[in-house]
Design an enzyme around this catalytic site. Structure first.
Site, PDB file in Angstrom:
ATOM      1  CG  ASN A   7      -1.831   1.114   1.329  1.00 21.48           C
ATOM      2  OD1 ASN A   7      -1.800   2.015   0.491  1.00 21.48           O
ATOM      3  ND2 ASN A   7      -2.685   1.107   2.341  1.00 21.48           N
ATOM      4  NE  ARG A  98      -6.290   0.994   0.099  1.00 21.42           N
ATOM      5  CZ  ARG A  98      -6.751   1.088   1.309  1.00 21.42           C
ATOM      6  NH1 ARG A  98      -5.980   0.793   2.318  1.00 21.42           N
ATOM      7  NH2 ARG A  98      -7.971   1.485   1.514  1.00 21.42           N
ATOM      8  CG  HIS A 188     -13.542   3.190   3.058  1.00 14.87           C
ATOM      9  ND1 HIS A 188     -14.275   4.181   3.680  1.00 14.87           N
ATOM     10  CD2 HIS A 188     -12.252   3.404   3.401  1.00 14.87           C
ATOM     11  CE1 HIS A 188     -13.465   4.977   4.368  1.00 14.87           C
ATOM     12  NE2 HIS A 188     -12.238   4.521   4.208  1.00 14.87           N
ATOM     13  CG  ASN A 219      -8.219   9.837  10.440  1.00 16.83           C
ATOM     14  OD1 ASN A 219      -8.930  10.586  11.121  1.00 16.83           O
ATOM     15  ND2 ASN A 219      -7.044  10.179   9.982  1.00 16.83           N
ATOM     16  NE  ARG A 249     -10.898  12.883   3.165  1.00 18.19           N
ATOM     17  CZ  ARG A 249     -10.609  11.581   3.223  1.00 18.19           C
ATOM     18  NH1 ARG A 249     -11.508  10.707   3.656  1.00 18.19           N
ATOM     19  NH2 ARG A 249      -9.434  11.156   2.824  1.00 18.19           N
ATOM     20  CG  MET A 292     -14.282   8.302  18.125  1.00 18.85           C
ATOM     21  SD  MET A 292     -15.363   9.744  18.348  1.00 18.85           S
ATOM     22  CE  MET A 292     -16.321   9.711  16.845  1.00 18.85           C
ATOM     23  N   GLY A 340     -11.426   1.575  12.651  1.00 19.35           N
ATOM     24  CA  GLY A 340     -10.920   1.840  14.006  1.00 19.35           C
ATOM     25  C   GLY A 340     -12.002   2.278  14.986  1.00 19.35           C
ATOM     26  CD  GLU A 395      -9.071  -1.276   4.102  1.00 19.62           C
ATOM     27  OE1 GLU A 395      -8.721  -0.921   5.257  1.00 19.62           O
ATOM     28  OE2 GLU A 395      -9.294  -0.481   3.197  1.00 19.62           O
TER      29      GLU A 395
HETATM   30  P1  ADP Z   1      -7.673   4.917   9.086  1.00 15.77           P
HETATM   31  O1  ADP Z   1      -8.873   5.449   8.369  1.00 15.77           O
HETATM   32  O2  ADP Z   1      -6.559   5.911   9.199  1.00 15.77           O
HETATM   33  O3  ADP Z   1      -7.258   3.535   8.671  1.00 15.77           O
HETATM   34  P2  ADP Z   1      -8.508   3.590  11.507  1.00 15.77           P
HETATM   35  O4  ADP Z   1      -9.467   2.643  10.878  1.00 15.77           O
HETATM   36  O5  ADP Z   1      -7.263   3.059  12.094  1.00 15.77           O
HETATM   37  O6  ADP Z   1      -8.178   4.806  10.580  1.00 15.77           O
HETATM   38  O7  ADP Z   1      -9.327   4.366  12.648  1.00 15.77           O
HETATM   39  C1  ADP Z   1      -8.767   5.424  13.359  1.00 15.77           C
HETATM   40  C2  ADP Z   1      -9.822   5.956  14.309  1.00 15.77           C
HETATM   41  O8  ADP Z   1     -10.235   4.917  15.206  1.00 15.77           O
HETATM   42  C3  ADP Z   1      -9.323   7.108  15.159  1.00 15.77           C
HETATM   43  O9  ADP Z   1     -10.306   8.121  15.253  1.00 15.77           O
HETATM   44  C4  ADP Z   1      -9.127   6.436  16.508  1.00 15.77           C
HETATM   45  O10 ADP Z   1      -9.257   7.318  17.587  1.00 15.77           O
HETATM   46  C5  ADP Z   1     -10.262   5.449  16.506  1.00 15.77           C
HETATM   47  N1  ADP Z   1     -10.043   4.450  17.545  1.00 15.77           N
HETATM   48  C6  ADP Z   1      -9.082   3.499  17.590  1.00 15.77           C
HETATM   49  N2  ADP Z   1      -9.157   2.827  18.776  1.00 15.77           N
HETATM   50  C7  ADP Z   1     -10.165   3.369  19.478  1.00 15.77           C
HETATM   51  C8  ADP Z   1     -10.734   3.137  20.767  1.00 15.77           C
HETATM   52  N3  ADP Z   1     -10.263   2.188  21.566  1.00 15.77           N
HETATM   53  N4  ADP Z   1     -11.789   3.902  21.153  1.00 15.77           N
HETATM   54  C9  ADP Z   1     -12.252   4.868  20.338  1.00 15.77           C
HETATM   55  N5  ADP Z   1     -11.772   5.148  19.123  1.00 15.77           N
HETATM   56  C10 ADP Z   1     -10.744   4.416  18.701  1.00 15.77           C
END
Ligand code: ADP
Length: 414
Positions: A7, A98, A188, A219, A249, A292, A340, A395
């Site tokens: 990626n 990817r 996605h 994110n 965004r 988050m 996430g 993914e």
């Molecule tokens: P990306 O889109 O960069 O791949 P991810 O799928 O890794 O992102 O998601 C990142 C988001 O998930 C961030 O907002 C992060 O704070 C949130 N996140 C990860 N772990 C937790 C948790 N334990 N509680 C709340 N939010 C979480």
């Protein structure tokens, strides 16, 4: 097959080495041999590498371009440090890439040859920030591993090519679609395919029986209506900016705001677009963070009003999309949380679902709290009319599986 999944971004490269084949895929017993991230390519690059033991090896190395990085990764993978059990580069049987944008040309994953490379090049206009780097990764891998190793492109947009015209067109003068292919593409897709497939495995459904709303909340965040196993609508559009509130965004807004802010603030349109992509969303509303987890902590610990507001806006927008997709697809049997936030933020899931009581959605509060950190399973109660599931996405694994299937000439739309 040992598949190297790449990626590639402008100055980063993420990789995974996965051992998989049709049998392992059916048994969900694919083996992850190694993974890692290299950042700040072009100078003193920073790497984090994890071999089979899973312990991180961190360091820096002078890596001037993507070719140097792929060479570095390939050498490490066959070294004792990685512990992959592979000791020759020739034991890497395929490479899965990817690729962000496949335009309207690519409806499924493709074995990379000159025509596919041309196709990806032709799509650069639609994804100028991503496709050129994905291409660089393909050329680098070909140069390091040799032209004999099959390479497969897995497109983030491909899954959404089944969306019907009425949902993918914008109500603009039709000529802009005809001339410039302005339409909803959606992103996605790799994640949605993995999640929908895994849900089918967990519930014993066939592809055709799969009618769900999947939510990839990371994110970047989006929603997808999956009917009869295929994507029929999704919230990201021409670019990933449309739809849900995301880390930075804005998601949906009135397009007239762009010109208004530009003239009030003395900004150019690209400046405002940058602001919508990088300074909006959770970060813009809270004024604190795009993350988050941090936002939830801030809201809880300091009762920060704007942190709460950002979380509420995020959940409200998700709920609105669920409602609209339920109407669009005449109901769904389940809502799937991934990404996430979807996989970890139990309070976000419960706030989203609290607004869906009219629909008969009833979360099991304990299961919701417990299903975090990579756990998968149903989090709704037995009397919930629509089920709610957490299905952690993967993914890279989907890219590895597709690579095997494409190389073996099997249909990659499973
Ligand atoms: P990306 O889109 O960069 O791949 P991810 O799928 O890794 O992102 O998601 C990142 C988001 O998930 C961030 O907002 C992060 O704070 C949130 N996140 C990860 N772990 C937790 C948790 N334990 N509680 C709340 N939010 C979480």
């Amino acid at each position: 097959m040992n598949v190297l999944v790449l990626n590639v971004g402008s100055s980063t490269l993420k990789f995974q080495l996965v051992r998989t084949d049709a049998g392992r895929m059916a048994a969900n017993s694919d083996e992850k041999l190694a993974r890692g991230t290299i950042e700040r390519i072009g100078g003193e690059a920073v790497y984090t590498l994890r071999g089979r033991a899973g312990e991180a090896q961190r360091g820096t190395a002078q890596l001037r371009d993507h070719r140097a990085v792929v060479e570095f990764v390939a050498k490490w993978l066959v070294s004792n440090d990685a512990g992959t059990g592979i000791d020759r580069i020739s034991e890497i049987d395929g490479i899965g890439h990817r690729v962000t944008h496949g335009g309207e040309q690519f409806r499924r994953s493709a074995l990379i040859d000159d025509a596919v490379l041309r196709g990806i090049e032709e799509t650069i206009d639609l994804a100028p920030l991503h496709n050129p780097h994905n291409l660089r990764g393909i050329y680098a891998a070909r140069s390091v591993l040799g032209g004999g190793v099959p390479q497969v492109a897995v497109f983030d947009t491909a899954f959404h090519q089944t969306i019907p015209e009425r949902a993918y067109l914008y109500a603009l003068p039709y000529q802009y679609y005809r001339r410039h292919r302005v339409r909803r593409y959606g992103f996605h897709g790799t994640s949605y395919r993995y999640v929908a497939h895994r849900y089918r495995m967990l519930t014993g459904r066939t592809r055709e029986q799969t009618n769900v709303i999947a939510l990839h909340l990371g994110n970047g965040a989006s929603a997808c209506a999956i009917a009869g196993g295929v994507s029929v609508d999704t919230s990201m559009g021409f670019t990933p900016l449309e739809g849900l509130v995301m880390g930075t965004r804005s998601g949906d807004l009135d397009p007239a705001i762009l010109d208004y802010i530009a003239s009030k603030e003395g900004l150019s349109l690209p400046d405002v677009e940058g602001l919508l992509n990088k300074q909006s969303g959770l970060l813009g509303i809270s004024g604190l963070t795009n993350d988050m987890r941090e936002l939830l902590a801030e809201a809880e610990e300091h009762d920060d009003r704007r942190a709460w507001l950002a979380i509420e806006m995020f959940c409200y927008r998700v709920r609105k999309y669920i409602g609209s997709y339920l109407a669009a697809m005449n109901g769904a049997e389940a809502i799937l949380f991934a990404g996430g936030i979807g996989e970890n933020a139990a309070p976000v899931r419960s706030t989203v679902c609290e607004g869906l009581e009219w629909l008969g959605v009833k979360l099991d509060a304990q299961k919701n709290r417990d299903t975090v950190g990579g756990a998968e399973g149903k989090i709704s109660g037995p009397d919930s009319r629509v089920e709610v599931w957490v299905v952690p996405t993967d993914e890279e694994l989907l890219i590895a599986r597709d690579t095997v299937r494409v190389v073996e000439g099997l249909d990659s739309r499973y």
